[in-house]
Design an enzyme around this catalytic site. Sequence first.
Site, PDB file in Angstrom:
ATOM      1  N   SER A  14       1.553   8.993  -5.171  1.00  0.00           N
ATOM      2  CA  SER A  14       0.813   8.204  -6.171  1.00  0.00           C
ATOM      3  C   SER A  14      -0.585   7.420  -5.628  1.00  0.00           C
ATOM      4  O   SER A  14      -1.423   7.392  -6.770  1.00  0.00           O
ATOM      5  CB  SER A  14       1.999   7.073  -6.486  1.00  0.00           C
ATOM      6  OG  SER A  14       2.325   6.227  -5.444  1.00  0.00           O
ATOM      7  N   ARG A  36       3.752  21.384  -3.830  1.00  0.00           N
ATOM      8  CA  ARG A  36       4.731  22.098  -4.685  1.00  0.00           C
ATOM      9  C   ARG A  36       3.939  22.687  -5.677  1.00  0.00           C
ATOM     10  O   ARG A  36       3.261  22.098  -6.613  1.00  0.00           O
ATOM     11  CB  ARG A  36       5.801  21.314  -5.163  1.00  0.00           C
ATOM     12  CG  ARG A  36       6.600  20.725  -4.020  1.00  0.00           C
ATOM     13  CD  ARG A  36       7.725  19.876  -4.545  1.00  0.00           C
ATOM     14  NE  ARG A  36       7.168  18.401  -4.716  1.00  0.00           N
ATOM     15  CZ  ARG A  36       7.082  18.051  -6.009  1.00  0.00           C
ATOM     16  NH1 ARG A  36       8.199  18.495  -6.895  1.00  0.00           N
ATOM     17  NH2 ARG A  36       6.789  16.564  -6.146  1.00  0.00           N
ATOM     18  N   TYR A  52       4.871  11.184  -9.875  1.00  0.00           N
ATOM     19  CA  TYR A  52       4.542   9.990  -8.893  1.00  0.00           C
ATOM     20  C   TYR A  52       3.655   9.093  -9.934  1.00  0.00           C
ATOM     21  O   TYR A  52       3.389   7.874  -9.519  1.00  0.00           O
ATOM     22  CB  TYR A  52       3.409  10.332  -7.734  1.00  0.00           C
ATOM     23  CG  TYR A  52       4.349  11.307  -6.778  1.00  0.00           C
ATOM     24  CD1 TYR A  52       5.003  10.387  -5.821  1.00  0.00           C
ATOM     25  CD2 TYR A  52       4.271  12.229  -6.568  1.00  0.00           C
ATOM     26  CE1 TYR A  52       5.861  10.986  -4.987  1.00  0.00           C
ATOM     27  CE2 TYR A  52       5.234  13.087  -5.550  1.00  0.00           C
ATOM     28  CZ  TYR A  52       5.837  12.297  -4.783  1.00  0.00           C
ATOM     29  OH  TYR A  52       6.716  12.851  -3.659  1.00  0.00           O
ATOM     30  N   ALA A 143      -1.031   1.516  -6.259  1.00  0.00           N
ATOM     31  CA  ALA A 143      -1.652   2.683  -6.668  1.00  0.00           C
ATOM     32  C   ALA A 143      -1.461   2.656  -8.299  1.00  0.00           C
ATOM     33  O   ALA A 143      -2.353   2.687  -9.078  1.00  0.00           O
ATOM     34  CB  ALA A 143      -0.931   3.869  -6.399  1.00  0.00           C
ATOM     35  N   LYS A 194       1.045  -4.880   7.592  1.00  0.00           N
ATOM     36  CA  LYS A 194       1.595  -5.557   6.373  1.00  0.00           C
ATOM     37  C   LYS A 194       2.731  -4.950   5.607  1.00  0.00           C
ATOM     38  O   LYS A 194       3.506  -5.620   4.789  1.00  0.00           O
ATOM     39  CB  LYS A 194       0.212  -5.631   5.320  1.00  0.00           C
ATOM     40  CG  LYS A 194      -0.255  -4.270   4.665  1.00  0.00           C
ATOM     41  CD  LYS A 194       0.427  -3.797   3.276  1.00  0.00           C
ATOM     42  CE  LYS A 194       0.164  -2.629   3.367  1.00  0.00           C
ATOM     43  NZ  LYS A 194       0.129  -1.835   1.857  1.00  0.00           N
ATOM     44  N   THR A 251       1.086  -6.558  -1.163  1.00  0.00           N
ATOM     45  CA  THR A 251       2.433  -5.901  -0.833  1.00  0.00           C
ATOM     46  C   THR A 251       3.551  -6.761  -0.672  1.00  0.00           C
ATOM     47  O   THR A 251       4.631  -6.163  -1.026  1.00  0.00           O
ATOM     48  CB  THR A 251       2.133  -5.092   0.414  1.00  0.00           C
ATOM     49  OG1 THR A 251       0.819  -4.393   0.312  1.00  0.00           O
ATOM     50  CG2 THR A 251       3.140  -4.146   0.630  1.00  0.00           C
TER      51      THR A 251
END
Length: 334
Positions: A14, A36, A52, A143, A194, A251
């Site tokens: 992502s 892939r 993603y 993301a 973090k 986060t």
Amino acid sequence: MSQMTRAAVLGAGSWGTTFAKVLADAGCQVTLHARRAELVAAITDTKENPDYLPGITLPSAVRATTDPGEALEGAEIVVLAVPSQSLRGNLERWTPLLPDDATLLSLMKGIELGTTKRMSEVICEVTGAGLERIAVLSGPNLAREIAEEQPAATVIACADTDRAAALQAACHTAYFRPYTNPDMVGCELGGAVKNVIALAAGIAEGLGFGDNTRASLITRGLAETARLGLALGAELTTFAGLAGLGDLVATCSSPLSRNRTFGEKLGKGMTVEEVQESTRQTAEGVKSCRSVLDLARAHDIDVPITEAVVRVCHEGAAPGRLVKEIMSREAKPE
């Protein structure tokens, strides 16, 4: 530069995919490397990474390939966006293909197991590139939000100020604002630790604790990150900035954060193995907590939150004891 900057993004998860979009939106010609073939086919046919980043249309300046040589050909910027613990193995294969003077930009937030090296140190060691060619990007960069063009800022750290400025120009868009900072050690450490603190915040969340607990973990987590950073030669101000506090708050607070979500599931009673089976995303903190603890022990730095996370993730300690344990440490001046 009159001609378009060529960038290769190695890793189509992502964040790698999102950053490929940012570079293209900033005017670069971007090749995204995925392992892939079916993922490359999907990106090529639908301009979307269904695994993603579903629902996000990628700019036409992003091409996908399974061939690392094709991705790297003529690249001035090489972006490394693979899981931290797989960097060394991947780089060993990619090094012969790297253009001579390309800037190597790390998006990875982890510390290598066994060696306790930061990602820039692994890049330096494997590729033989001088440190002035290596840069790291770190900040409150979930993301999905950036892919949706929600405004965010980030930090680019590089010893070479000209390269840092070139990278800044290469990824500066209306929604993504990069600042530069010469403190690579602090930026990388903030990004790695973090993830560990976010696991603790997630565990607390899963146990039913609220905002005071989370704020306490964020603040004490920042203190342990800064203690370790200072011992490693980082600048204290970095930890008060985007790559420190900024990234930590995002986060630890966001349901989009893999580490926080992973911790939350642990707090609700799932085992590490069960959580790992339930997701295809990498929660970097689960592995990195051990290397952060090793690094702290090597420098004799006290990191109680990291220690508690290691006990829960790797030594079978009950998550319910984690918060009690951190809170019941002997009282002392802040």
